[in-house]
Design a protein around this motif. Structure first.
Motif, short mmCIF file in Angstrom:
data_model
loop_
_atom_site.label_atom_id
_atom_site.label_comp_id
_atom_site.label_asym_id
_atom_site.label_seq_id
_atom_site.Cartn_x
_atom_site.Cartn_y
_atom_site.Cartn_z
N ALA A 137 0.83 -1.21 0.00
CA ALA A 137 0.00 0.00 0.00
C ALA A 137 0.86 1.26 0.00
CB ALA A 137 -0.93 -0.01 1.21
N LEU A 138 1.93 1.24 0.79
CA LEU A 138 2.82 2.40 0.85
C LEU A 138 3.53 2.63 -0.49
CD1 LEU A 138 4.57 2.36 4.35
CD2 LEU A 138 3.27 4.24 3.32
N VAL A 139 4.05 1.56 -1.07
CA VAL A 139 4.76 1.71 -2.35
C VAL A 139 3.79 2.13 -3.45
CG1 VAL A 139 6.23 0.59 -4.06
CG2 VAL A 139 6.47 0.00 -1.65
N LEU A 179 1.49 8.90 -6.29
CA LEU A 179 1.74 10.33 -6.13
C LEU A 179 2.84 10.83 -7.06
CD1 LEU A 179 1.44 10.62 -2.25
CD2 LEU A 179 -0.17 11.46 -3.96
N LYS A 180 3.82 9.98 -7.35
CA LYS A 180 4.86 10.38 -8.29
C LYS A 180 4.27 10.60 -9.67
CE LYS A 180 9.57 9.78 -9.64
NZ LYS A 180 10.89 9.33 -9.20
N GLN A 181 3.34 9.72 -10.04
CA GLN A 181 2.68 9.86 -11.34
C GLN A 181 1.88 11.16 -11.41
OE1 GLN A 181 -0.43 6.96 -12.31
NE2 GLN A 181 0.50 6.68 -14.30
N ALA A 199 7.45 -3.93 -6.38
CA ALA A 199 7.51 -2.83 -5.42
C ALA A 199 8.96 -2.56 -5.00
CB ALA A 199 6.66 -3.17 -4.20
N GLU A 200 9.70 -3.62 -4.74
CA GLU A 200 11.11 -3.45 -4.35
C GLU A 200 11.92 -2.82 -5.48
OE1 GLU A 200 11.56 -7.17 -1.16
OE2 GLU A 200 12.16 -7.43 -3.26
N ARG A 209 14.00 0.81 -5.52
CA ARG A 209 15.42 0.92 -5.88
C ARG A 209 15.64 1.88 -7.04
NH1 ARG A 209 15.21 -4.81 -5.13
NH2 ARG A 209 15.11 -5.15 -7.40
N ASN A 210 14.66 1.99 -7.93
CA ASN A 210 14.84 2.77 -9.16
C ASN A 210 14.22 4.16 -9.13
OD1 ASN A 210 16.19 0.58 -10.34
ND2 ASN A 210 14.28 -0.32 -11.08
N ASN A 211 13.55 4.50 -8.03
CA ASN A 211 12.87 5.79 -7.97
C ASN A 211 13.20 6.53 -6.67
OD1 ASN A 211 10.61 5.96 -10.29
ND2 ASN A 211 10.80 3.83 -9.60
N SER A 212 13.20 7.83 -6.76
CA SER A 212 13.33 8.67 -5.57
C SER A 212 11.99 9.36 -5.34
CB SER A 212 14.43 9.72 -5.77
OG SER A 212 14.13 10.55 -6.87
#
Length: 205
Positions: free
Chosen positions: A121-123, A129-131, A174-175, A179-182
């Protein structure tokens, strides 16, 4: 394990005052119509509440609750998960904190756990929100899920089976996303004790 001692205030009953055990309190209120009483953790709290009087105490409680609720950042979203069994059918969702409008809802997934749902849910909220190019805060009531997100690793003890293959695919995705996004979104701990259940709660307790 012994129970912690409680103190009891009786504002209206056969006998009023502060009692240091439930038996005495029960005798003062049993079968008394509209008895008014409450338990407290300390004798000091009980005495202060008794001196205030029932209606003043209730009013003070309402004012304190209002003050606490003002601490909530309403410009945020909240996430939560629910699981029937451990493992069991699991689902999760994200809502607008202010009005509980559902932003996303996923599941149910077979053979899952609540912690896995909270993590996903968090990821999901971070990706959502990034989108939207939004840096608003996210509330979660799960310290475990928050730690997993910080560490970019879902450290579940759940074992992969044919039933939860989809779930482990989602964990892997999700992992990789972490790793690939800030992200700049603050992930905040929901204060259940002072604020009540998180707005995204499924209401199955």
């Amino acid at each position: 394990m012994s129970k912690k001692k409680k103190y009891y205030v009786v504002w209206e009953g056969y006998e009023i005052g502060v009692f240091n055990n439930w038996t005495a309190c029960q005798q003062a209120i049993k079968n008394y119509k509209d008895a008014k009483y409450k338990s407290f953790k300390t004798e000091k709290e009980a005495k202060n509440a008794y001196q205030l009087g029932f209606y003043n105490f209730i009013q003070q409680q309402k004012e304190n609750q209002t003050q606490k609720l003002q601490d909530i950042n309403l410009k945020s979203i909240a996430v939560d998960a629910a699981c029937s069994g451990n493992p069991g059918l699991m689902e999760y969702q994200g809502v607008v904190t202010k009005n509980k409008k559902i932003l996303f809802k996923k599941g149910p997934f077979e053979s899952g756990t609540n912690n896995v749902g909270e993590f996903l849910a968090l990821v999901h909220a971070l990706a959502f929100l990034k989108q939207k190019q939004s840096d608003i805060s996210i509330y979660s009531d799960s310290k475990i899920a928050m730690a997993w997100v910080r560490n970019k690793k879902c450290k579940t003890k759940l074992k992969p089976t044919s039933k939860n293959k989809l779930l482990f695919d989602l964990i892997d995705r999700a992992e990789k996303w972490l790793r690939n996004n800030s992200y700049k979104n603050p992930i905040l701990k929901w204060d259940t004790k002072n604020w009540g259940e998180i707005p995204a709660d499924f209401g199955r307790k």
